[in-house]
Design an enzyme around this catalytic site. Structure first.
Site, mmCIF file in Angstrom:
data_model
loop_
_atom_site.group_PDB
_atom_site.id
_atom_site.type_symbol
_atom_site.label_atom_id
_atom_site.label_comp_id
_atom_site.label_asym_id
_atom_site.label_seq_id
_atom_site.Cartn_x
_atom_site.Cartn_y
_atom_site.Cartn_z
ATOM 1 C CG ASP A 153 -1.766 1.178 1.444
ATOM 2 O OD1 ASP A 153 -1.930 1.960 0.490
ATOM 3 O OD2 ASP A 153 -2.311 1.327 2.567
ATOM 4 C CG HIS A 198 -4.321 4.267 3.912
ATOM 5 N ND1 HIS A 198 -4.337 3.182 3.063
ATOM 6 C CD2 HIS A 198 -5.561 4.799 3.861
ATOM 7 C CE1 HIS A 198 -5.537 3.082 2.505
ATOM 8 N NE2 HIS A 198 -6.303 4.060 2.973
#
Lengths: 554, 554
Positions: B194, B367
């Site tokens: 990611d 995130h």
């Protein structure tokens, strides 16, 4: 017994852009600023947005003067349309030297060469009917920015224009705080103050702090450097040129408005350029990479700007490549974040290094922060406050600042476009709303001055509208269905045999050209289609109907 | 002699959203994630964007499994279209418990009740042809988020999914770093990591830090409180409920996806709600202002969301007023800044207090930041790295982080959608591009489950397209010219006598309704027109042609 002063904002309240305010006393009018704003993405086929100035049209004979605070598009951009509409009734337009020079250049492009423009020095008094008008020197991101004091027998109103209190400006003296303080001592009636940065705490950094940071960033770059900023930010362009000179790099100017503004800036002495530093965009490839800095338009990701074209590999002279460093010496105006983000990402895809104000302090806002707005309030000590130049959020925050420095909440007016503030000896209050809103302008590429045919949908809708729906393959951009052409209210179209079929062919040609140039973004495709079709239709009909291209990908 | 492993990203590279990656070994396929993204403003008439998954359609019989890392739309949202397209060849879909529950609810709405879904615990091994699949527990802004380890005889690939290293999660244990370290010791072949926050320095704050700040903000509010966040952010909703309970306020859930996700979260034990705290939206007005907290969808300014409707005074149950406090417990996804800004400004116009993460730390990203991405790289020590989930900028920044922790730049691959990474015993390299891109989905309001008829323009274009151009007055929203209706490729339309005339009437009706409700924003008008016309056309034709509304203001 004095009359009522009416302050009618026609733009700039509840929005960022298209600033325009009408001041009225004893039936006579002074207009401060005639700005425009740029369309949002869903305003398909629209190039510019103007304030609805029907009010001025109806009162054309009562207008004594138009005063422009500075040369930015959101303050002067609507001037050609306003003057054209007012026709023989158009009054003299006043402003600082650079402001008037930029206005004149703009009016020339619109073939409005008869307009009366007059540049004024700060401190000079202009009589305009019952108003005395005075410009006051301020600092902002363009030279010759001024506040405007409008005096009637009821008192004085101060319109700040855009400003910051830059104590070390790059060019010229700091803002004339002594004159502002004088207004404060003489019982200022009303302050119409810029609210743009009412949400940013503290004091804005000085423009002069930007130069050394730019030079640092440039010194670290090994390849070519492309810097983008507002074309009108003459100070910034000067600082880039200074840094280039210090590092022994040549400078090339790319983008029409960049070249135009630098020319005007040089002719008025705001820009100094070392002998021989300037090279043409076509010459960039002739110099070693570490010897060149390109200064380009496109800091807001504008669809047809030089930088956006470079990022999409669609610029004639400059082909970007891995190793180039692109420096954004500007931040996105609210609403432009996505367009800027998209441009930045294309640059990363090419392999460029990208430096934005997030990475280094290479931008300073031209608008004062919270402490500066408070300083202004304390300097001029207004009886009433009308925060302007801001969306509802910033107007509300500016109103809270007025409260914080001790102005009674009843004396602070949270206005809206079209809502007049009426002041007389008994007090101030909002009156009945007047017509206000948006006028959409649709036009062909302004890159070619001969083709300047920007059009106003409302007032000039007599030419009608063409809607063209092209269906292209999402894979390769090829047309996959016959183009649909609808028209409404276009004069002479019946006499033009086969026009619809010709338009279809023109669409195919335009799409094929775009595909060949690698243009695949829907908005760029629509822009290209629009420009080709507008030119084609004008050629055939000698009319300028609105052209609304819709590209559907399947 | 082992074969080649092909890693083919069909979405999520060079963009934020629609994540989907195909893993192929010995002719057999495992798909990780089937996400969607939301359209940008210029994608007129489009509701959703899916990855072009033609590749899967052509290889339907070779797909062993679909694995979903977590329940967010950008990872699971395209599942109904993928399964419908694969038909009888559709494989089993695996994921964590909440992920599978949310997928099931979504498939039910699409009347895909035969899909085989299986929830899997982290650590369980799934055999899928030549692949062994294992989920690894991670932390993110939704429970049951997992990384996926795919093992073939060539080695193991780790797909991180979305993650952060939250050391004090609100619900469940921290990420399983011990299993990640084990993969690192066993020579991990490839990391697909990611990249979302590759541009944010440091470590992300823990979700647990948000709760006390929310409670502080709530405690200062004197009137009603409206909190908006992602409906899927079950932890955040729990923290709002906890704060409401502590302050003695009732909670009301507004927005369909909010109610749905809270129901699923409660049924799986992720949300605990004190007895009697929940009230219906219609009951909000029955309670004193200081006794109510409304939790609403719309944190991204989505056109039809509850909060956007409230901001435009267009919500059935909740009428906002001066004194209400609206709390944004979320930041805009890149691209949504303008929509969020517009919503915020409408709220200021109403007179609401607005609190965003700029004013108080009331949001934590799901995130990981830069230091977390480096921690991941150091934990799993991959031979090769393919940064995923990011635009080109973030992919480039993630690649630089891999370089910083000592991975050779030749082993880090900056990929693109459609570009397969091919790995065998001799090394890794990009292969020949496969078809990839966007599929546009056009549909009616998903608020009514009976009306779920989201459609894929490309694959299902057999139903054709209607283009409707309505011209309304910019002043009052009234129609000022006859509506234009164009259609192409719509079956049976010839048999439907007078349909075009009926559509015109329906447009007038829809515009009149919108005007009555005070809807004036062009995008909201277009959305309303679209929904009314799509329902009308379906009713008359039992077909779902694409409906493209164009509203022109003059």
């Amino acid at each position: 017994m004095s009359s009522t002063l009416r302050v009618l904002p026609l733009g700039g309240l509840g929005e960022i852009g298209k600033n325009m305010t009408v001041f009225e006393y004893e039936g006579r009018i002074v207009v401060v600023d005639t700005g425009l704003r740029f369309p949002t993405a869903e305003m398909l086929g629209i190039d510019l947005v103007l304030p609805d100035f029907s009010y001025l049209r109806d009162r054309a004979q009562d207008i004594e003067a138009i005063v422009i605070t500075h040369g930015h598009e959101d303050h002067v951009g609507a001037l050609p349309w306003v003057l054209r509409e007012l026709g023989a009734d158009a009054p003299v337009v006043y402003g600082g030297r650079l402001t008037i020079a930029m206005a004149r250049s703009k009016l020339d492009e619109h073939k409005l060469r008869d307009a009366e423009l007059e540049d004024v020095d700060p401190g000079e008094e202009i009589e305009a009917g019952p108003f005395t008008v005075e410009l006051i020197h301020m600092t902002h991101s363009i030279p010759d920015s001024c506040a405007v004091a409008l005096t009637t027998e009821l008192g004085t109103v101060l319109v700040t224009g855009d400003y910051k209190f830059d104590q070390t400006p790059v060019d010229g003296p700091p803002a004339d705080v002594s004159r502002l303080a004088e207004l404060g001592r003489d019982d200022l009636l009303l302050l119409c103050g810029d609210s743009t940065n009412a949400d940013r705490p503290g004091f804005s950094p000085s423009e002069r702090e930007v130069g050394p940071h730019l030079e640092e960033v440039f010194a670290r770059a090994e390849g070519r450097i492309i810097v983008t900023s507002f074309a009108s930010n003459i100070h910034r362009v000067q600082q880039v040129i200074d840094a280039a000179a210090a590092l022994g790099r040549k400078v090339s100017l790319v983008g029409r408005s960049m070249r135009k503004n630098v020319n005007i800036g040089r002719s008025l002495g705001h820009i100094e350029m070392p002998e021989g530093i300037l090279i043409q965009p076509q010459e960039v490839e002739d110099w070693p990479d570490h010897k060149v800095i390109v200064i380009s338009t496109g800091s807001q990701g504008e669809p047809l700007s030089a930088l956006r074209r470079m990022a999409h590999n669609d610029h004639r002279a400059i082909k970007l490549r891995s190793g180039d460093t692109v420096v954004f010496s500007a931040t996105p105006i609210p609403g432009n974040e996505r367009a800027v983000g998209e441009t930045v990402d294309r640059l990363y895809h090419i392999g460029c290094n990208v430096i934005t104000p997030r990475e280094a302090p290479i931008h300073a806002s031209g608008h004062g922060y919270v402490e500066e707005l408070k300083l202004m309030l304390n300097l001029v000590k207004p009886r009433y406050v009308l925060p302007v130049h801001g969306d509802y959020k910033r107007i509300q925050l500016h109103a809270q600042l007025a409260d914080a420095v001790g102005i009674h909440p009843d004396d602070v007016f949270r206005g809206e476009n079209g809502l007049p503030l009426e002041i007389d000896e008994r007090g101030a209050r909002f009156g009945e709303p007047e017509q206000s809103g948006m006028i959409f302008v649709d036009g062909v590429d302004i890159g070619d001055p001969a083709d300047v045919a920007l059009r106003d949908r409302r007032m000039l809708s007599a030419d009608g509208i063409f809607i063209v729906v092209a269906t292209v393959s999402e894979q390769d951009g090829d047309p996959v269905a016959p183009t649909e052409v609808i028209f409404r209210g276009v004069p002479f179209v019946e006499q033009a045999d086969g026009l619809v079929e010709e338009i279809r062919l023109e669409v195919d040609r335009s799409l094929a050209n775009a595909a060949r140039d690698g243009i695949r973004q829907i908005d760029l495709l629509q822009q290209a289609l629009h420009d080709d079709l507008a030119a084609f239709v004008y050629d055939r009909l000698r009319r300028r109907p609105m052209v609304l291209p819709v590209v559907v990908e399947v």
